[in-house]
Structure formats: C-alpha cells, structure tokens
Design a protein around this motif. Structure first.
Motif, short mmCIF file in Angstrom:
data_model
loop_
_atom_site.label_atom_id
_atom_site.label_comp_id
_atom_site.label_asym_id
_atom_site.label_seq_id
_atom_site.Cartn_x
_atom_site.Cartn_y
_atom_site.Cartn_z
N CYS A 451 -3.39 8.44 -4.32
CA CYS A 451 -3.07 8.34 -5.49
C CYS A 451 -1.90 7.42 -5.88
CB CYS A 451 -2.55 9.72 -6.07
SG CYS A 451 -4.03 10.97 -6.49
N GLN A 453 -0.53 5.01 -3.91
CA GLN A 453 -0.67 3.60 -3.53
C GLN A 453 -2.09 2.85 -3.79
OE1 GLN A 453 2.04 2.63 -2.20
NE2 GLN A 453 2.87 4.50 -1.90
N GLY A 454 -3.00 3.67 -4.29
CA GLY A 454 -4.42 3.04 -4.56
C GLY A 454 -4.35 1.91 -5.52
N ASN A 455 -3.57 1.82 -6.34
CA ASN A 455 -3.41 0.80 -7.37
C ASN A 455 -2.73 -0.49 -7.00
OD1 ASN A 455 -0.92 2.01 -7.47
ND2 ASN A 455 -0.77 2.28 -9.54
N ARG A 456 -2.15 -0.24 -5.83
CA ARG A 456 -1.70 -1.61 -5.10
C ARG A 456 -2.53 -2.57 -4.64
NH1 ARG A 456 3.67 -1.29 -1.34
NH2 ARG A 456 4.88 0.48 -2.36
N ASP A 457 -2.20 -3.72 -4.37
CA ASP A 457 -3.05 -4.80 -3.75
C ASP A 457 -3.63 -4.56 -2.67
OD1 ASP A 457 -4.36 -7.10 -3.70
OD2 ASP A 457 -2.67 -8.64 -3.51
#
Ligand code: B12
Ligand code: SF4
Length: 458
Positions: A451, A453-457
């Motif tokens: 949740c 870190q998932g939107n990091r590259d």
C-alpha cells in the motif's frame, strides 16, 4: 563519567515482535559489538548498555550521561539518528560507530558529533580520552584490529533477558560474495583470536546457549580448519558445558574429524549460506566456493546432521537469474537437501558491497530516499528492481516459499525427525515455529508495504 552504549531498534524487524510471536523471545540476540566496546572502556567510566530490542527505554527518566555511543547496522540508521538527536538536544555528545557509520560516512557525519569507522579496538580509548577533555574529533578510524587485541566482551552487562549469550572467535572472510558486507568491513584476511582467550571468554558467559557470531567459523584453507580443530579440542577439554550455534560455509561437512570435534565442543546448529539453488545464481553472486566440483549438498547436510548438529539453510530470492517459480523451487531444493529450517531473504544491495555498486549504477535501487528508506534494508522487504520479478511477483515468491517449507505437516515431520535422530529437537522446534510465525506476520507486513510503496517507480 557516565557512558550509555545504545543499540537502536527497528520496529520493522519481525524477530523483535515478541508479543505477536512468543517464539521470537528466543531469537533476540545480544549486541555483542557494544559489549566489546564496554570491554575496551577503561575504569572510571560507568557504563550502561541499552538494547532497545528489549523494549522502549524511558530516556528522560534516566540519569544524564556524559557521552553516548550508538551502534547501527544500516537497517537501524533511522532510529540511531532519532536517538542521537534526542541526546544532542540535551547537549550530550554522541558518537556513532559500526557498519553503517563505516559504509555511509558522508551521511552519518552530519548527524552526530563524532563518527568511528572500522573496528574500535585501536581507537576507542582515544575517543574516550578526547570526550573527557571536551575535544572530540569529527572522525576516527579504527581500521582492522590486531586480533589479539580484541578484549573480552563485558558479559556481566546485559546479563538477563536473552536466551543466548554471544561470542566472536574470528573476523573477516576471504570469499567476498557480492551481496555481503563482511569482506568490505572486516577484511579478506581471516583473523583468528588466540584459542586461550576464546576458551576463557566462553567461561564468562552465563547463558547455557551461545551464538558464535563469526561469519565463517572454520574458514576455507587447511590452516584455518586446523586451527578450528584446535579450538574445538580446547573447548571440549575445558568442559564448558555450553550448547552453541554458529555460521559456516558448506566445507564444514567435508571433514569428519572437524564435525566430531565441533559436536564434542558443544555445537548444536550451523547456519549455512546455500544462497541459490542454481549454479547460475551462485556464479552471479560470486559464491563459486559452493560450486566446487563433486559437491553433493544433500550428502553434506546429512554428514553434519549425523553428528547431531542442526543445519539451517540460507537462501536469497531476487537474483537476476531468478524467474517466477523460484520461491517453490527454493523450498523444494531445501527439502531435498534435508535442512532443518531455512532463512530466505530478498536480494538487498547493502552499501559498501559489490552488489550495491552494480545496482546503483544500473539505477535499480527502488527504495532510495535515504536515510528514511534504510529501515527497509532488513532483507525482509524488496528494495530494488529485480530483473524478472515485479514487486508483487517477488513478494508472492517469498510467501510461496515460506508456505511450502513451513506448512504445519512439514514442520511436524522435521521436528519428529530431529527428535528421533536426537538432533536438538527443542532448538529445531523453536526455530521452525519462530520462522513460521514470522512468515505469517510478514504476510500482513507485505500488504501494508505494498500500500505504501506500490505507487513508487518499480
Ligand atoms: C550477529 C549478527 C546479527 C545478529 C545481531 C545481534 C546484534 N544485535 O548485534 C542478528 C542475527 C539479530 C542480526 C540481524 C540482522 N543482520 Co546481522 N550480523 C551479525 C554478524 C554476523 C555479527 C555482528 C557482530 O556481533 N560482530 C561482532 C562485533 C564485535 O563486531 P561489530 O558489531 O562490528 O562491532 C565492532 C565495530 O563495528 C565497532 N563498533 C560497533 N558499534 C560501535 C559503536 C561505537 C560507538 C563505536 C565507537 C564502535 C562501534 O566496534 C566493535 C569492535 O571492533 C554481522 C557480520 C559482521 N561481521 O559484522 C552481521 C551483519 C551485521 N548483519 C547484517 C544484516 C544485513 C542483518 C539484518 C538486516 C538482516 C538479517 N536478517 O541478517 C538483520 C537486522 C537486525 C536489525 N536489528 O535491524 C549485515 C549488515 C550490513 C549493513 N550494512 O548493515 C552484516 C554485516 C552481515 C552481512 N552479511 O553483510 N545480525
Ligand atoms: S556471505 Fe559468507 S562466505 Fe560470502 S563473503 Fe559473506 S561471510 Fe563470507
């Protein structure tokens, strides 16, 4: 003069979650580096070692110290800085030493009053003298110690609260595996403490069970093995009545006399780095030592176990050669080898290693906001971009590996086998239950992690 030596906690480290899994009580290990530092401290200093892993200390209620020394692995750096800030705000000088300080000097130097890089034996007395005179330097370097100068750790401090005592008998490792910090920090030259010192220090340890922290207990060359045999003979002669566990490369299994002497000296378990189930994986991480011609891991494990010594196998997920299915593959291979438990970590580039240099140059550090992200560098979180495995994919592999190896019927079968073969069944049970409990905890931790870190590259 009052000195606090502090081991900062990282709340993300699952073995510290004693409330959630009571088996972890047996896996909180003593901060030996601070006990050695205390052993190096001259009289005139009143020393307290504070291990935050035993619970959050109430610093404001404690008497004000004259100097604070903090140790930190990379994964503890964030908390180390918080503790340092607290004491510096009170006007107490703070010195930080240990592996993170050595590998990340530029980061650390701005957060404390003084940094000690390298091993402390040759420099700590000077640091204390300067602190006493209010003239601490910004940086000291201890380099590599003369091994005969390693003092007895202060085993009288931190005398309660742990299931295992701790001791070190050698430093350094010649193998320099790409992911490991040991050669960079303690050097490639294998240094062995005088046998008489080790035996005398063992006698100072109050616990019945002991962790021998050496990265490579027996070494790799014939003269190392000969010395290991002499040490075990001396330990057996001294009738120490200790049960101990250590770490060794798989060549531990190659010499029946060595195994018999280790068992006689009290060895109950050995942690062996298999690292990868494939030859390509071993080549990738530079552990060609495990690839020596004719090596039969299953036979090696059996030979160790015949001496009533448990084998814990260590593996890594996330190598460039690892493809989907690697989790189950590791669990199956570990079962074929017949190890008593496994410890599997995500491939983690730690600063100062060859892996770090490579992944950094290839722009593959996914969690790279430092120092905040150091807390995830525990080997229990994916922190990099893995070649054939996405973030979800690599977590699924880890979960599949744990579920497969630590299913209840398989745990029972292994522990029954340990009981039947008189191979430390109690330690085996605790190790299996603790690993199994933590992998269940880790599933929840991974959900939160994704949740956040998932939107990091990736
Ligand atoms: C025992 C051990 C553990 C024990 C920890 C016990 C403890 N609390 O200290 C356990 C099993 C719990 C553990 C866990 C982990 N470990 Co560990 N561990 C070791 C090991 C094998 C030995 C450490 C030791 O006791 N050495 C003996 C003492 C005497 O040496 P020392 O601590 O280095 O202290 C000397 C100097 O550094 C210096 N010094 C140290 N602190 C200070 C402070 C001051 C103020 C000063 C002046 C000097 C100073 O003086 C000392 C005397 O010379 C090392 C390998 C190694 N060779 O360091 C890996 C090692 C430290 N671990 C490592 C890792 C990655 C981990 C984990 C993150 C992952 C894991 N699963 O293993 C976790 C993290 C735990 C956490 N809390 O965050 C890495 C750390 C790399 C890094 N950059 O941080 C190492 C180097 C192994 C490796 N393969 O690379 N570990
Ligand atoms: S992983 Fe083990 S064998 Fe490899 S360099 Fe580190 S201590 Fe030596």
């Amino acid at each position: 003069m009052r000195l606090y030596l502090i081991n900062p906690a990282n709340p993300l480290v699952s073995i510290l979650k004693v409330k959630e899994s009571r088996w972890n009580r047996y896996r909180v290990w003593k901060p030996l580096g601070l006990m050695v530092l205390a052993g190096l401290t001259p009289p005139g200093w009143e020393i307290s070692i504070v291990d935050e892993n035993l619970g959050a200390p109430d610093y404001p209620a404690m008497p004000r110290p004259d100097l604070v020394g903090i140790t930190a692995f990379t994964s503890q750096a964030n908390r180390a800085y918080e503790v340092a800030d607290y004491f510096r705000r009170l006007g107490v000088p703070v010195v930080l030493g240990g592996i993170h300080a050595t590998m990340c000097l530029d980061e650390v130097i701005n957060r404390v009053d003084s940094v000690v890089t390298g091993e402390a034996e040759g420099i700590w007395a000077q640091v204390l003298e300067d602190a006493r005179h209010g003239s601490l330097k910004r940086r000291y370097d201890g380099g590599l110690a003369e091994i005969g100068d390693v003092p007895f750790a202060r085993h009288d401090l931190l005398a309660t609260g742990y299931a295992f005592g701790a001791i070190q008998t050698t430093r350094g490792c010649p193998l320099n595996c790409s992911f490991c910090s040991v050669t960079a920090f303690n050097g490639a030259r294998y240094r062995q403490r005088p046998i008489a010192d080790v035996v005398r220090e063992f006698k100072l340890i109050r616990e019945k069970r002991v962790l021998v922290v050496d990265d490579n207990l027996i070494g790799t060359r014939p003269e190392h093995i000969a010395r290991a045999k002499d040490l075990f003979r001396a330990m057996a002669r001294a009738d120490l009545r200790k049960e101990w566990v250590g770490q060794a490369t798989i060549n531990f299994a190659d010499d029946e006399e060595l195994l018999a002497l280790a068992a006689k000296a009290g060895c109950k378990g050995v942690f062996v780095g298999f690292e990868s189930p494939t030859p390509e994986g071993l080549v990738e991480i530079g552990k060609k030592f495990n690839l020596l011609k004719g090596r039969d891991f299953r036979a090696s494990v059996r030979r160790v176990q015949r001496h009533h010594i448990l084998v814990v196998g260590s593996f890594i997920i996330g190598l460039d050669v690892d493809e989907p299915g690697i989790g189950r593959h590791i669990a199956e291979v570990a079962r074929q080898y017949g190890v008593d438990s496994i410890n599997v970590g995500f491939l983690t580039p730690l600063p100062g290693t060859r892996l770090w240099d490579r992944m950094k140059s290839e722009d593959r550090l996914a969690l790279n906001t430092f120092p905040q992200d150091w807390k995830y560098y525990t080997l229990t979180f994916p922190v990099a971009r893995y070649k054939h495995l996405s973030l979800d994919g690599i977590i699924e592999e880890m979960v599949a590996c744990d579920r497969n190896f630590y299913s209840t019927p398989r745990i029972l079968r292994r522990v029954w086998r340990n009981l039947w073969q008189r191979r430390a069944p109690l330690i085996s049970l605790v190790a299996n239950l603790s690993y199994a409990g933590n992998s269940r905890l880790d599933s929840k931790v991974y959900a939160d992690f994704k949740c956040q870190q998932g939107n990091r590259d990736w």
